[in-house]
Design a protein around this motif. Structure first.
Motif, mmCIF file in Angstrom:
data_model
loop_
_atom_site.group_PDB
_atom_site.id
_atom_site.type_symbol
_atom_site.label_atom_id
_atom_site.label_comp_id
_atom_site.label_asym_id
_atom_site.label_seq_id
_atom_site.Cartn_x
_atom_site.Cartn_y
_atom_site.Cartn_z
ATOM 1 N N MET A 264 -17.297 -91.953 13.243
ATOM 2 C CA MET A 264 -17.845 -93.305 13.286
ATOM 3 C C MET A 264 -16.701 -94.292 13.028
ATOM 4 N N ILE A 265 -16.306 -95.013 14.065
ATOM 5 C CA ILE A 265 -15.152 -95.908 13.993
ATOM 6 C C ILE A 265 -15.629 -97.362 14.029
ATOM 7 N N GLY A 266 -15.392 -98.082 12.934
ATOM 8 C CA GLY A 266 -15.703 -99.500 12.925
ATOM 9 C C GLY A 266 -14.719 -100.260 13.799
ATOM 10 N N VAL A 267 -15.236 -101.184 14.618
ATOM 11 C CA VAL A 267 -14.413 -101.960 15.546
ATOM 12 C C VAL A 267 -14.619 -103.440 15.246
ATOM 13 N N SER A 268 -13.559 -104.123 14.850
ATOM 14 C CA SER A 268 -13.698 -105.542 14.515
ATOM 15 C C SER A 268 -14.035 -106.360 15.757
ATOM 16 N N ALA A 269 -14.745 -107.468 15.559
ATOM 17 C CA ALA A 269 -15.215 -108.297 16.677
ATOM 18 C C ALA A 269 -14.609 -109.693 16.625
ATOM 19 N N TYR A 270 -14.470 -110.282 17.794
ATOM 20 C CA TYR A 270 -14.143 -111.697 17.903
ATOM 21 C C TYR A 270 -15.341 -112.519 17.407
ATOM 22 N N ALA A 271 -15.083 -113.722 16.914
ATOM 23 C CA ALA A 271 -16.134 -114.709 16.658
ATOM 24 C C ALA A 271 -15.862 -115.873 17.604
ATOM 25 N N GLU A 272 -16.600 -115.932 18.721
ATOM 26 C CA GLU A 272 -16.309 -116.886 19.785
ATOM 27 C C GLU A 272 -17.593 -117.520 20.324
ATOM 28 N N ARG A 273 -17.420 -118.643 20.967
ATOM 29 C CA ARG A 273 -18.512 -119.178 21.756
ATOM 30 C C ARG A 273 -18.498 -118.455 23.097
ATOM 31 N N ALA A 274 -19.647 -117.983 23.539
ATOM 32 C CA ALA A 274 -19.715 -117.196 24.769
ATOM 33 C C ALA A 274 -20.878 -117.673 25.636
ATOM 34 N N ARG A 275 -20.754 -117.403 26.924
ATOM 35 C CA ARG A 275 -21.796 -117.806 27.878
ATOM 36 C C ARG A 275 -22.262 -116.586 28.644
ATOM 37 N N TRP A 276 -23.570 -116.372 28.714
ATOM 38 C CA TRP A 276 -24.159 -115.318 29.534
ATOM 39 C C TRP A 276 -25.579 -115.733 29.898
ATOM 40 N N ALA A 277 -26.007 -115.369 31.107
ATOM 41 C CA ALA A 277 -27.329 -115.748 31.621
ATOM 42 C C ALA A 277 -27.553 -117.250 31.363
ATOM 43 N N ALA A 278 -28.639 -117.577 30.650
ATOM 44 C CA ALA A 278 -28.934 -118.983 30.382
ATOM 45 C C ALA A 278 -28.348 -119.473 29.072
ATOM 46 N N TRP A 279 -27.573 -118.610 28.387
ATOM 47 C CA TRP A 279 -27.151 -118.906 27.025
ATOM 48 C C TRP A 279 -25.696 -119.350 26.952
ATOM 49 N N ASP A 280 -25.422 -120.246 26.029
ATOM 50 C CA ASP A 280 -24.067 -120.688 25.717
ATOM 51 C C ASP A 280 -24.057 -120.997 24.231
ATOM 52 N N MET A 281 -23.541 -120.036 23.427
ATOM 53 C CA MET A 281 -23.670 -120.164 21.983
ATOM 54 C C MET A 281 -22.648 -119.290 21.268
ATOM 55 N N PRO A 282 -22.469 -119.478 19.951
ATOM 56 C CA PRO A 282 -21.577 -118.594 19.198
ATOM 57 C C PRO A 282 -22.043 -117.141 19.286
ATOM 58 N N ALA A 283 -21.062 -116.227 19.395
ATOM 59 C CA ALA A 283 -21.397 -114.810 19.563
ATOM 60 C C ALA A 283 -20.316 -113.938 18.929
ATOM 61 N N SER A 284 -20.711 -112.713 18.605
ATOM 62 C CA SER A 284 -19.757 -111.677 18.211
ATOM 63 C C SER A 284 -19.427 -110.873 19.457
ATOM 64 N N VAL A 285 -18.151 -110.824 19.814
ATOM 65 C CA VAL A 285 -17.734 -110.278 21.108
ATOM 66 C C VAL A 285 -16.641 -109.230 20.914
ATOM 67 N N VAL A 286 -16.788 -108.109 21.607
ATOM 68 C CA VAL A 286 -15.728 -107.098 21.656
ATOM 69 C C VAL A 286 -15.517 -106.712 23.118
ATOM 70 N N PRO A 287 -14.307 -106.828 23.644
ATOM 71 C CA PRO A 287 -14.079 -106.345 25.005
ATOM 72 C C PRO A 287 -14.514 -104.881 25.136
ATOM 73 N N GLN A 288 -15.262 -104.582 26.183
ATOM 74 C CA GLN A 288 -15.875 -103.274 26.343
ATOM 75 C C GLN A 288 -14.859 -102.145 26.376
ATOM 76 N N ARG A 289 -13.653 -102.422 26.862
ATOM 77 C CA ARG A 289 -12.664 -101.346 27.020
ATOM 78 C C ARG A 289 -12.286 -100.718 25.678
ATOM 79 N N TYR A 290 -12.302 -101.495 24.572
ATOM 80 C CA TYR A 290 -12.035 -100.897 23.263
ATOM 81 C C TYR A 290 -13.103 -99.866 22.914
ATOM 82 N N LEU A 291 -14.349 -100.240 23.131
ATOM 83 C CA LEU A 291 -15.459 -99.344 22.799
ATOM 84 C C LEU A 291 -15.437 -98.105 23.693
ATOM 85 N N ASP A 292 -15.152 -98.311 24.974
ATOM 86 C CA ASP A 292 -15.085 -97.185 25.909
ATOM 87 C C ASP A 292 -14.000 -96.195 25.503
ATOM 88 N N LYS A 293 -12.854 -96.710 25.054
ATOM 89 C CA LYS A 293 -11.752 -95.823 24.692
ATOM 90 C C LYS A 293 -12.071 -95.023 23.428
#
Length: 234
Positions: free
Chosen positions: A1-30
């Motif tokens: 079980m590997i903890g992966v730190s996240a960005y704290a950024e404003r992000a946009r997806w679908a109808a939403w544009d708001m603060p989000a916790s974001v991790v590029p998927q490639r880190y998780l995939d690796k």
């Protein structure tokens, strides 16, 4: 079980544009491809409390560490800083060190590790090396060689001392933090990796192994995390 730190950024997806916790998927995939289970750790106060339930920590890349944390005046080329993310990741790092969890820092993760241990950063690498060969622009990786000391943890884990790596950074280690040993360099002499003396696996790399096809660096973290912690008898 590997903890992966996240960005704290404003992000946009679908109808939403708001603060989000974001991790590029490639880190998780690796992490998953290396045999681990990634657990996303948002940049929130107290998130370090979950580390006692995990087996390792991955500090991912991202924006610049606040230069005030190492007593420097911001360079004109610096990007925005995130006090929230800096604080959360520093707390994660300190708790992981206290628990002797295996730790891998990537790009910003290495820089944060160095700052946490009292080191400083070159705030704009082209000023130091005289070229733009460590970054190709926003979101563009460049490739170059790094040379590992044969006795370092990564060289032993990868069974190689020269790597062709994807690179995207404008900051790097200047003065090493307490207990850190440089263990890889680019051809221009820039520190490309460091490890913490006396710790089973605390390693930081300046390049971006998540952008490579192979998973060897992540496999080294997962292998270290799979080693049972020593039982302490009171």
């Amino acid at each position: 079980m590997i903890g992966v730190s996240a960005y704290a950024e404003r992000a946009r997806w679908a109808a939403w544009d708001m603060p989000a916790s974001v991790v590029p998927q490639r880190y998780l995939d690796k992490v998953l491809a290396a045999g681990g289970t990634p657990v996303v750790l948002p940049a929130l106060p107290g998130v370090d409390g979950v580390l006692s339930r995990l087996d390792g920590l991955l500090l991912v890349g991202g924006g610049d560490v606040d230069p005030a944390r190492y007593g420097a005046v911001p360079h004109r080329a610096n990007g925005p800083v995130s006090a929230v993310r800096d604080a959360a990741e520093l707390a994660l790092l300190r708790e992981a060190l206290a628990l002797r969890l295996p730790i891998l820092g990537i790009c910003r993760g290495l820089q944060l590790m160095n700052v946490a241990l009292g080191g400083t950063l070159h705030q704009h690498v082209p000023d130091v090396v005289g070229h733009e060969g460590h970054a190709g622009g926003d979101g563009v990786f460049v490739r170059h060689d790094v040379h590992l000391h044969p006795r370092c943890i990564l060289a032993r884990a990868l069974n190689r001392t020269t790597l062709d790596v994807p690179s995207l950074h404008h900051q790097a280690i200047d003065r090493l933090g307490e207990g850190l040993t440089a263990c890889a360099w680019s051809d221009d002499g820039l520190i490309e990796a460091a490890e913490l003396d006396g710790h089973p696996f605390t390693v930081g790399v300046q390049w971006h192994p998540e952008a490579d096809a192979e998973v060897a660096v992540f496999s080294a973290l997962v292998a270290a995390a799979a080693v049972p912690a020593p039982v302490v008898v009171v």
